[in-house]
Design a protein around this motif. Structure first.
Motif, short mmCIF file in Angstrom:
data_model
loop_
_atom_site.label_atom_id
_atom_site.label_comp_id
_atom_site.label_asym_id
_atom_site.label_seq_id
_atom_site.Cartn_x
_atom_site.Cartn_y
_atom_site.Cartn_z
N VAL A 1 8.44 3.12 1.00
CA VAL A 1 7.72 1.86 0.87
C VAL A 1 7.65 1.44 -0.58
O VAL A 1 7.68 2.27 -1.49
CB VAL A 1 6.28 1.97 1.44
N ASP A 2 7.58 0.11 -0.80
CA ASP A 2 7.45 -0.40 -2.16
C ASP A 2 6.00 -0.31 -2.61
O ASP A 2 5.12 0.13 -1.86
CB ASP A 2 7.98 -1.83 -2.25
N ARG A 3 5.76 -0.75 -3.84
CA ARG A 3 4.41 -0.60 -4.41
C ARG A 3 3.36 -1.35 -3.59
O ARG A 3 2.27 -0.82 -3.33
CB ARG A 3 4.40 -1.08 -5.85
N ALA A 4 3.68 -2.57 -3.17
CA ALA A 4 2.70 -3.36 -2.43
C ALA A 4 2.32 -2.69 -1.12
O ALA A 4 1.13 -2.63 -0.75
CB ALA A 4 3.25 -4.77 -2.17
N GLU A 5 3.31 -2.18 -0.41
CA GLU A 5 3.03 -1.51 0.87
C GLU A 5 2.29 -0.19 0.64
O GLU A 5 1.41 0.18 1.42
CB GLU A 5 4.33 -1.26 1.63
N ALA A 6 2.63 0.52 -0.44
CA ALA A 6 1.93 1.76 -0.75
C ALA A 6 0.45 1.49 -1.03
O ALA A 6 -0.43 2.22 -0.55
CB ALA A 6 2.58 2.43 -1.97
N GLU A 7 0.17 0.43 -1.78
CA GLU A 7 -1.22 0.07 -2.06
C GLU A 7 -1.95 -0.33 -0.77
O GLU A 7 -3.10 0.05 -0.56
CB GLU A 7 -1.27 -1.07 -3.08
N ARG A 8 -1.29 -1.11 0.08
CA ARG A 8 -1.91 -1.53 1.34
C ARG A 8 -2.28 -0.32 2.19
O ARG A 8 -3.39 -0.22 2.73
CB ARG A 8 -0.95 -2.42 2.13
N LEU A 9 -1.35 0.63 2.29
CA LEU A 9 -1.58 1.81 3.12
C LEU A 9 -2.73 2.65 2.57
O LEU A 9 -3.60 3.11 3.31
CB LEU A 9 -0.29 2.64 3.19
N ALA A 10 -2.75 2.84 1.25
CA ALA A 10 -3.81 3.64 0.63
C ALA A 10 -5.18 2.97 0.78
O ALA A 10 -6.17 3.63 1.11
CB ALA A 10 -3.49 3.89 -0.84
N HIS A 11 -5.24 1.66 0.55
CA HIS A 11 -6.52 0.95 0.71
C HIS A 11 -7.00 0.98 2.16
O HIS A 11 -8.20 1.16 2.42
CB HIS A 11 -6.38 -0.50 0.23
N ALA A 12 -6.07 0.81 3.10
CA ALA A 12 -6.44 0.84 4.52
C ALA A 12 -6.97 2.21 4.91
O ALA A 12 -7.94 2.32 5.66
CB ALA A 12 -5.23 0.47 5.38
N PHE A 13 -6.35 3.25 4.38
CA PHE A 13 -6.81 4.61 4.66
C PHE A 13 -8.23 4.82 4.14
O PHE A 13 -9.10 5.34 4.84
CB PHE A 13 -5.85 5.62 4.04
N LEU A 14 -8.48 4.41 2.90
CA LEU A 14 -9.81 4.58 2.31
C LEU A 14 -10.86 3.82 3.10
O LEU A 14 -11.95 4.33 3.37
CB LEU A 14 -9.79 4.10 0.85
N ALA A 15 -10.54 2.57 3.49
CA ALA A 15 -11.50 1.76 4.22
C ALA A 15 -11.80 2.37 5.58
O ALA A 15 -12.97 2.44 6.01
CB ALA A 15 -10.96 0.34 4.38
N ALA A 16 -10.77 2.83 6.28
CA ALA A 16 -10.97 3.41 7.61
C ALA A 16 -11.74 4.71 7.53
O ALA A 16 -12.62 4.98 8.37
CB ALA A 16 -9.62 3.62 8.28
N ALA A 17 -11.43 5.54 6.52
CA ALA A 17 -12.13 6.82 6.38
C ALA A 17 -13.61 6.61 6.08
O ALA A 17 -14.46 7.40 6.51
CB ALA A 17 -11.48 7.64 5.28
N ALA A 18 -13.91 5.54 5.33
CA ALA A 18 -15.31 5.28 4.96
C ALA A 18 -16.09 4.56 6.05
O ALA A 18 -17.32 4.56 6.05
CB ALA A 18 -15.36 4.46 3.67
N SER A 19 -15.39 3.94 6.99
CA SER A 19 -16.04 3.08 7.98
C SER A 19 -16.79 3.85 9.06
O SER A 19 -17.74 3.33 9.66
CB SER A 19 -15.01 2.17 8.64
N GLY A 20 -16.33 5.07 9.36
CA GLY A 20 -16.91 5.82 10.47
C GLY A 20 -16.48 5.28 11.82
O GLY A 20 -17.03 5.68 12.86
N ASP A 21 -15.46 4.42 11.84
CA ASP A 21 -14.96 3.80 13.06
C ASP A 21 -13.72 4.56 13.51
O ASP A 21 -12.65 4.43 12.90
CB ASP A 21 -14.65 2.34 12.80
#
Length: 286
Positions: free
Chosen positions: A162-182
């Protein structure tokens, strides 16, 4: 000065070879330093400095692998390589296919000699005769070792990059989901056959088995959150970790890293978590 310049010209290559051999940033640095000390004691008539240094580094790595065999067999829980961390840029120094966790784990299944032959041939493009000289083996024996090793690791290189933009999207999505408790939101990020491997080395809390599937992985994150509350994170940094999109967290009890292997459809195929403090001495979240 000439001897120093000759060594420094090869230092990066030697570091890359030693890391792939050992799966340890700190051990690779130690090996390269040992190779330097041997180089300073070598005679001035070395005809091919690059070949001499590759040979010395390879043999030092083989010595370490043999000495660590019993320690590795007694390791508590899954073993992962020390995380190799780079800035999240478009053109990383290390090619993802050569330092991915899956690839390094495949190398772990080879004998030390097979690993050395495979890396010298496939990653560093040495010819069979030169590899034979470095390892004290015949060219025919080297070819046989190379063929056997290649068959074992053929499927281990990353299928998705993945390119930089997709790498950032994946990392941010992971952090948000892990913190959400959902659990549903977290599971939606993961491929159906996703895995999570967590390495605490018996020093910090970690899963002692490989988790398989979204429900299994999400269940662990939720169980930890319910038992211990929200993670006390003092800093977060996005990075490439072994070529993957990744996150470096600074926790109350020290750093930990999450490497996120991209899978199909923009989802995560594997999560590799390193919590063993002995593997994180070189890591800073800042």
């Amino acid at each position: 000065m000439m001897r120093t310049a000759e060594f420094e010209a090869e230092r990066g290559r030697l570091q890359r070879l030693a890391y792939r051999m050992l799966g340890s940033v700190s051990d690779a640095q130690d090996v390269v330093q040992d190779a330097w000390l041997r180089w300073t004691r070598a005679g001035a008539d070395v005809a091919d400095p690059a070949a001499w240094l590759v040979k010395a580094t390879t043999r030092l790595c083989l010595d370490r692998l043999r000495a660590a065999k019993a320690e590795r067999a007694a390791y508590r829980g899954p073993w992962l390589p020390e995380p190799l961390i780079e800035p999240l840029v478009e053109d990383p120094v290390e090619r993802a296919e050569d330092v991915s966790v899956a690839f390094l784990l495949a190398l772990e299944r080879l004998s030390p000699l097979e690993r050395a032959v495979f890396l010298l041939r496939e990653a560093f493009e040495e010819d069979y005769a030169a590899i034979g000289r470095a390892l004290g083996r015949s060219e025919a024996a080297v070819r046989q070792l190379a063929a056997r090793a290649k068959a074992h690791v053929r499927e281990a290189r990353p299928r998705y990059s993945v390119d930089r933009a997709e790498a950032e999207r994946l990392a941010h999505a992971f952090l948000a989901a892990a913190a959400s408790g959902d659990a549903s939101a977290f599971s939606a990020l993961l491929a159906q056959d996703a895995i999570m491997v967590s390495d605490g080395g018996g020093k910090r809390m970690a899963a002692l088995r490989v988790l398989v599937g979204p429900a299994d992985i999400a269940g662990l994150f939720l169980a930890v959150a319910e038992r211990h509350g929200p993670m006390a994170v003092s800093s977060v940094r996005l990075a490439r970790i072994n070529g993957y999109p990744g996150v470096v967290l600074e926790m109350a009890d020290g750093p930990q890293t999450f490497a996120l292997e991209p899978g199909p459809d923009g989802r995560i195929a594997a999560i590799y978590v390193v919590r063993n403090p002995e593997k994180l001495g070189h890591v800073s979240a800042s």
